[in-house]
Design a protein around this motif. Structure first.
Motif, PDB file in Angstrom:
ATOM      1  N   THR A  16      36.507  39.817  47.202  1.00 41.02           N
ATOM      2  CA  THR A  16      35.120  39.710  46.730  1.00 41.02           C
ATOM      3  C   THR A  16      35.049  39.861  45.223  1.00 41.02           C
ATOM      4  N   ALA A  17      35.878  40.743  44.653  1.00 38.80           N
ATOM      5  CA  ALA A  17      35.900  40.932  43.199  1.00 38.80           C
ATOM      6  C   ALA A  17      36.311  39.647  42.484  1.00 38.80           C
ATOM      7  N   ILE A  18      37.275  38.925  43.048  1.00 40.05           N
ATOM      8  CA  ILE A  18      37.694  37.659  42.435  1.00 40.05           C
ATOM      9  C   ILE A  18      36.567  36.627  42.500  1.00 40.05           C
ATOM     10  N   ILE A  19      35.912  36.525  43.656  1.00 41.93           N
ATOM     11  CA  ILE A  19      34.792  35.583  43.788  1.00 41.93           C
ATOM     12  C   ILE A  19      33.689  35.919  42.798  1.00 41.93           C
ATOM     13  N   TRP A  20      33.381  37.196  42.684  1.00 35.08           N
ATOM     14  CA  TRP A  20      32.319  37.646  41.774  1.00 35.08           C
ATOM     15  C   TRP A  20      32.688  37.368  40.327  1.00 35.08           C
ATOM     16  N   PHE A  52      41.460  50.809  56.265  1.00 34.07           N
ATOM     17  CA  PHE A  52      41.611  50.930  54.813  1.00 34.07           C
ATOM     18  C   PHE A  52      42.112  49.623  54.206  1.00 34.07           C
ATOM     19  N   LEU A  53      43.106  49.007  54.847  1.00 34.89           N
ATOM     20  CA  LEU A  53      43.614  47.716  54.365  1.00 34.89           C
ATOM     21  C   LEU A  53      42.535  46.646  54.412  1.00 34.89           C
ATOM     22  N   TYR A  54      41.754  46.641  55.481  1.00 35.38           N
ATOM     23  CA  TYR A  54      40.688  45.648  55.621  1.00 35.38           C
ATOM     24  C   TYR A  54      39.643  45.801  54.517  1.00 35.38           C
ATOM     25  N   ILE A  55      39.286  47.044  54.209  1.00 38.63           N
ATOM     26  CA  ILE A  55      38.315  47.288  53.134  1.00 38.63           C
ATOM     27  C   ILE A  55      38.883  46.837  51.790  1.00 38.63           C
ATOM     28  N   LEU A  56      40.173  47.104  51.568  1.00 40.50           N
ATOM     29  CA  LEU A  56      40.806  46.650  50.322  1.00 40.50           C
ATOM     30  C   LEU A  56      40.805  45.127  50.221  1.00 40.50           C
ATOM     31  N   ILE A  57      41.077  44.460  51.345  1.00 39.20           N
ATOM     32  CA  ILE A  57      41.065  42.993  51.354  1.00 39.20           C
ATOM     33  C   ILE A  57      39.679  42.464  51.001  1.00 39.20           C
ATOM     34  N   LEU A  58      38.655  43.055  51.623  1.00 40.74           N
ATOM     35  CA  LEU A  58      37.286  42.619  51.345  1.00 40.74           C
ATOM     36  C   LEU A  58      36.918  42.858  49.888  1.00 40.74           C
ATOM     37  N   CYS A  59      37.231  44.045  49.371  1.00 39.51           N
ATOM     38  CA  CYS A  59      36.862  44.388  47.994  1.00 39.51           C
ATOM     39  C   CYS A  59      37.631  43.542  46.984  1.00 39.51           C
ATOM     40  N   GLY A  60      38.945  43.381  47.205  1.00 38.09           N
ATOM     41  CA  GLY A  60      39.757  42.622  46.251  1.00 38.09           C
ATOM     42  C   GLY A  60      39.369  41.162  46.162  1.00 38.09           C
ATOM     43  N   SER A  87      40.059  32.999  48.040  1.00 34.90           N
ATOM     44  CA  SER A  87      39.645  34.375  48.340  1.00 34.90           C
ATOM     45  C   SER A  87      38.608  34.409  49.454  1.00 34.90           C
ATOM     46  N   PHE A  88      37.675  33.468  49.441  1.00 31.42           N
ATOM     47  CA  PHE A  88      36.672  33.405  50.503  1.00 31.42           C
ATOM     48  C   PHE A  88      37.333  33.110  51.854  1.00 31.42           C
ATOM     49  N   LEU A  89      38.317  32.221  51.857  1.00 28.65           N
ATOM     50  CA  LEU A  89      39.046  31.923  53.094  1.00 28.65           C
ATOM     51  C   LEU A  89      39.789  33.153  53.603  1.00 28.65           C
ATOM     52  N   GLU A  90      40.365  33.924  52.688  1.00 34.73           N
ATOM     53  CA  GLU A  90      41.086  35.131  53.093  1.00 34.73           C
ATOM     54  C   GLU A  90      40.151  36.129  53.764  1.00 34.73           C
ATOM     55  N   ILE A  91      38.933  36.252  53.251  1.00 32.29           N
ATOM     56  CA  ILE A  91      37.955  37.156  53.862  1.00 32.29           C
ATOM     57  C   ILE A  91      37.608  36.693  55.270  1.00 32.29           C
ATOM     58  N   CYS A  92      37.300  35.406  55.423  1.00 33.00           N
ATOM     59  CA  CYS A  92      36.945  34.866  56.740  1.00 33.00           C
ATOM     60  C   CYS A  92      38.128  34.945  57.696  1.00 33.00           C
ATOM     61  N   PRO A 140      44.747  38.816  45.931  1.00 34.42           N
ATOM     62  CA  PRO A 140      43.966  39.261  44.765  1.00 34.42           C
ATOM     63  C   PRO A 140      44.774  40.110  43.804  1.00 34.42           C
ATOM     64  N   LEU A 141      45.707  40.926  44.326  1.00 37.24           N
ATOM     65  CA  LEU A 141      46.529  41.750  43.440  1.00 37.24           C
ATOM     66  C   LEU A 141      47.429  40.888  42.571  1.00 37.24           C
ATOM     67  N   ILE A 142      48.068  39.888  43.180  1.00 35.86           N
ATOM     68  CA  ILE A 142      48.971  39.015  42.430  1.00 35.86           C
ATOM     69  C   ILE A 142      48.208  38.252  41.352  1.00 35.86           C
TER      70      ILE A 142
END
Length: 328
Positions: A58-62, A48-56, A82-87, A301-303
């Motif tokens: 990705t939303a900023i990049i988008w 669940f945390l991983y999905i939130l990280i990806l979504c959050g 944000s891209f670095l955080e995903i990788c 992304p939340l901050i």
């Protein structure tokens, strides 16, 4: 005949001894728990945390990519962060989830080295990029008239590329040095959920004083020096903000820096405790690693969205436009 048999047995024993003392071909990660119910809960929680990280992220990049109002150096750096955080998270979490049920799937020596290099290189790039973002805020607040001349598109790309290149170069040398160490056995258990530097060094048979010294030097270059530069930037920024006469102007200037400063303190604090304090216990290393593997990429992304008016408005417009387009 008996002497030949004895010689063969002695030779076999010597070969077996040599193989047992040579470097391992694979590692396994120690399971977090042996309770099936807790394993299922942990799997769902971390997934669940991983999905939130990806979504959050990705939303900023988008949002940055699709809104021209965000095509500025500050948001360019934010989208790269944000891209670095995903990788960064993706190098760890999928393998962690696959091992969480106690199967202890082995990872080969080369795979462990690759994970260590990617994890450390991306984490180091994160640290350098946070320093670049502090410099961007310094130029924007202390030299606003020259901001567009200094922070050009070309220079922003060069700064991101330099951050990635320097972090990769430093951590490639560190990883190569660590995996020249002798390891006793073919299947070693790492008391961690990833191939991080401190737990792998603890499994080495040889003298690791040189490697600890190199780790300390790399830590100074990746953590201490960028943090000092960030601190100096914020001293000048605070001095400039205090000179602003209007309260609204001071509030707006501070709001553009508070998000970044929160992320800096969280990222540098955890990494310093792990890599600059080698006497910390293995359990402490795992707990801190959970923070900078899950908490930091999730909070970034939340901050930035909760404390940044421009990003919030861009996301709201994107959602409103999507809903309007889908409504017949």
């Amino acid at each position: 005949m008996e002497s030949d048999a004895l010689e063969d047995d002695e030779m076999s024993s010597l070969i077996a001894f040599h193989l047992n003392q040579s470097g391992p071909t694979e590692f396994v990660f120690r399971v977090l728990t042996t309770s099936p119910k807790i394993q299922a809960l942990l799997f769902c929680f971390f997934l669940f945390l991983y999905i939130l990280i990806l979504c959050g992220n990705t939303a900023i990049i988008w949002a940055v990519y699709t809104h021209t109002s965000l095509h500025t150096p500050m948001y360019f750096f934010l989208s790269n962060l944000s891209f670095l955080e995903i990788c960064y998270t993706t190098t760890v979490v999928p393998l962690m989830l696959s091992n969480i049920f106690g199967a202890q799937r082995p990872i080969p020596l080369a795979g462990c080295a690759a994970q260590m290099f990617l994890f450390c290189a991306l984490g180091g790039t994160d640290c350098f990029l946070l320093a670049v973002m502090a410099y961007d805020r310094y130029v924007a607040i202390c030299h606003p008239l020259h901001y567009t001349l200094i922070m050009t598109r070309k220079r922003c790309i060069q700064l991101v590329g330099a951050s990635l290149g320097l972090a990769s170069c430093l951590n490639l040398q560190l990883t190569a040095l660590i995996f020249t160490l002798p390891f006793c056995g073919h299947r070693l258990e790492i008391n961690h959920f990833l191939c991080d530097v401190p737990p792998v060094l603890r499994l080495a048979c040889g003298d690791t004083r040189l490697h600890q010294a190199v780790l300390f030097v790399v830590g100074i270059l990746v953590l201490t020096i960028p943090f000092v530069l960030i601190s100096i930037s914020y001293i000048f920024i605070a001095n400039s903000i205090l000179r602003i006469r209007s309260a609204e102007g001071r509030r707006r200037a501070f709001s553009t820096c508070s998000s970044h400063l929160s992320v800096v303190l969280l990222q540098y604090g955890c990494c310093t405790l792990v890599y600059m304090c080698p006497r910390s216990s293995e359990d402490e290393d795992r707990q801190l690693a959970l923070i900078y593997t899950f908490v930091t990429p999730l909070l970034n992304p939340l901050i930035y969205t909760l404390r940044n008016k421009d990003v919030k408005e861009a996301l709201k417009k994107s959602m409103t436009c999507k809903i309007a387009c889908e409504t017949p």
